[in-house]
Scaffold this active site. Structure first.
Site, PDB file in Angstrom:
ATOM      1  N   ASP A  11      41.539  13.049  12.042  1.00  0.00           N
ATOM      2  CA  ASP A  11      41.508  14.724  12.190  1.00  0.00           C
ATOM      3  C   ASP A  11      40.051  15.180  12.099  1.00  0.00           C
ATOM      4  OD1 ASP A  11      44.091  14.393  12.066  1.00  0.00           O
ATOM      5  OD2 ASP A  11      44.450  15.433  10.251  1.00  0.00           O
ATOM      6  N   ASP A 132      55.174  21.273  14.223  1.00  0.00           N
ATOM      7  CA  ASP A 132      54.664  21.325  12.649  1.00  0.00           C
ATOM      8  C   ASP A 132      55.432  22.257  12.000  1.00  0.00           C
ATOM      9  OD1 ASP A 132      52.724  19.587  13.685  1.00  0.00           O
ATOM     10  OD2 ASP A 132      51.447  21.284  14.363  1.00  0.00           O
TER      11      ASP A 132
END
Length: 256
Positions: A11, A132
Site C-alpha cells: 500500500d 470494500d
C-alpha cells in the site's frame, strides 16, 4: 483445482510502503520507504503475484504514486494487480500498457458501472472490481465515504461483465490482524459466478490453513499485508500450505 493465490500487499502513501488500520490514513505505519526493494523481497520469498494500492490515488481520484509503481514494474517480472485512483479508461489503458497484469476498479464501480463493463470488454480478464465493505455496505473514495450499495448488489452488477475477479475487503478487519471474514467472503463467492479474493485481517498461518478447507473452495485468493510485514506470517510456510501438502517453494533468492 488451482491453489489459492496469496497476494502480498504493498500500500503506497507518500511513495512509501505503509499499512493502515481499518483504512484510516491518520493511522499509517511505514514499513519500508523503498517500495521497489519491498517488492523484490516478496519476489525472493516465492510470491508470484503482487497486490498494490495507491492509497493517495484512491482519495485523489487519479494516480498519485505512479513513480513508485513504475519502479516496481521496471525491476520485477512477477505479476501485479493495481488499484487506487482508477476512474477512467485512460488510466486503465496506461497501467495495462505499462505492464500491470490486472487493474482494480473500486469507487468507479459504484458510480459508473458502464465504465467497468466497457473496460472489461476492451481488456478481457484484466479488470478486477474492488468491493470494500463496512458492515456490508460498499465504501468509496479511499473508504472515506459509505455508499448505499451493498457488497452483494455491487457484485451482481458485474456477473456478466467479464471481470477477472472481485476483491472483497472487510474494512473493519483490515490491518487489525483479527482474521479474515471467511463467512461473508464465502457467502459472496457462493452467490456470484465471478472469482472472489479475500482481503482484510489475515493474521496467521491458521488463516492460511483455513483457506484450504472445503467451504473455501470457491475463493480464488487472499491478500496478506501487516502479518507479512511484522513477521507473524512466514511466507514460505504459507505458500507451502496453499500449494498443497508442503510442495516445494522456490528457494529464497532464486530466479523466478
Amino acid at each position: 483445482m488451482a491453489p489459492v493465490i496469496l497476494f502480498p500487499a504493498i500500500d503506497l502513501k507518500n511513495g512509501e510502503c505503509v499499512r493502515l488500520l481499518r483504512g484510516d490514513m491518520a493511522q499509517a505505519t511505514v514499513f519500508n520507504a523503498d517500495p521497489e526493494a519491498q517488492a523484490r523481497t516478496f519476489a525472493a520469498k516465492g510470491f508470484e503475484y503482487l497486490h498494490v494500492v495507491d492509497l493517495d490515488g484512491a482519495f485523489a481520484g487519479h494516480p498519485v504514486n505512479a513513480d513508485a509503481v513504475r519502479r516496481i514494474l521496471s525491476s520485477l517480472t512477477m505479476k501485479m494487480q493495481l488499484g487506487g485512483g482508477v476512474r477512467d479508461m485512460k488510466t486503465v489503458r496506461g497501467w495495462l500498457e505499462a505492464g500491470v497484469t490486472r487493474v482494480i476498479i473500486g469507487t468507479a464501480a459504484v458510480r459508473d458501472p458502464d465504465f467497468v463493463r466497457e473496460a472489461a470488454r476492451l481488456y478481457p480478464d484484466r479488470i478486477a472490481v474492488g468491493i470494500d465493505a463496512r458492515d456490508g455496505w460498499v465504501a468509496v473514495e479511499g473508504w472515506a465515504k459509505t455508499s448505499n450499495v451493498s457488497a452483494l448488489d455491487l457484485g451482481r452488477r458485474f456477473e456478466d461483465a467479464g471481470v477477472a475477479a472481485i476483491i472483497y475487503t472487510d474494512i473493519a478487519r483490515d490491518g487489525a490482524l483479527q482474521g479474515l471474514n471467511i463467512a461473508s467472503t464465502v457467502a459472496l463467492a457462493e452467490a456470484l459466478a465471478v472469482p472472489v479474493i479475500a482481503s482484510g485481517g489475515l493474521a496467521s498461518i491458521e488463516d492460511v490453513r483455513r483457506l484450504t478447507e472445503p467451504d473455501c473452495v470457491r475463493l480464488a485468493g487472499a491478500i496478506a499485508g501487516r502479518a507479512l510485514y511484522d513477521g507473524r506470517l512466514d511466507p514460505r510456510e504459507a505458500l507451502a500450505v496453499l500449494r498443497g501438502r508442503g510442495a516445494p517453494v522456490r528457494p529464497e533468492g532464486a530466479p523466478p
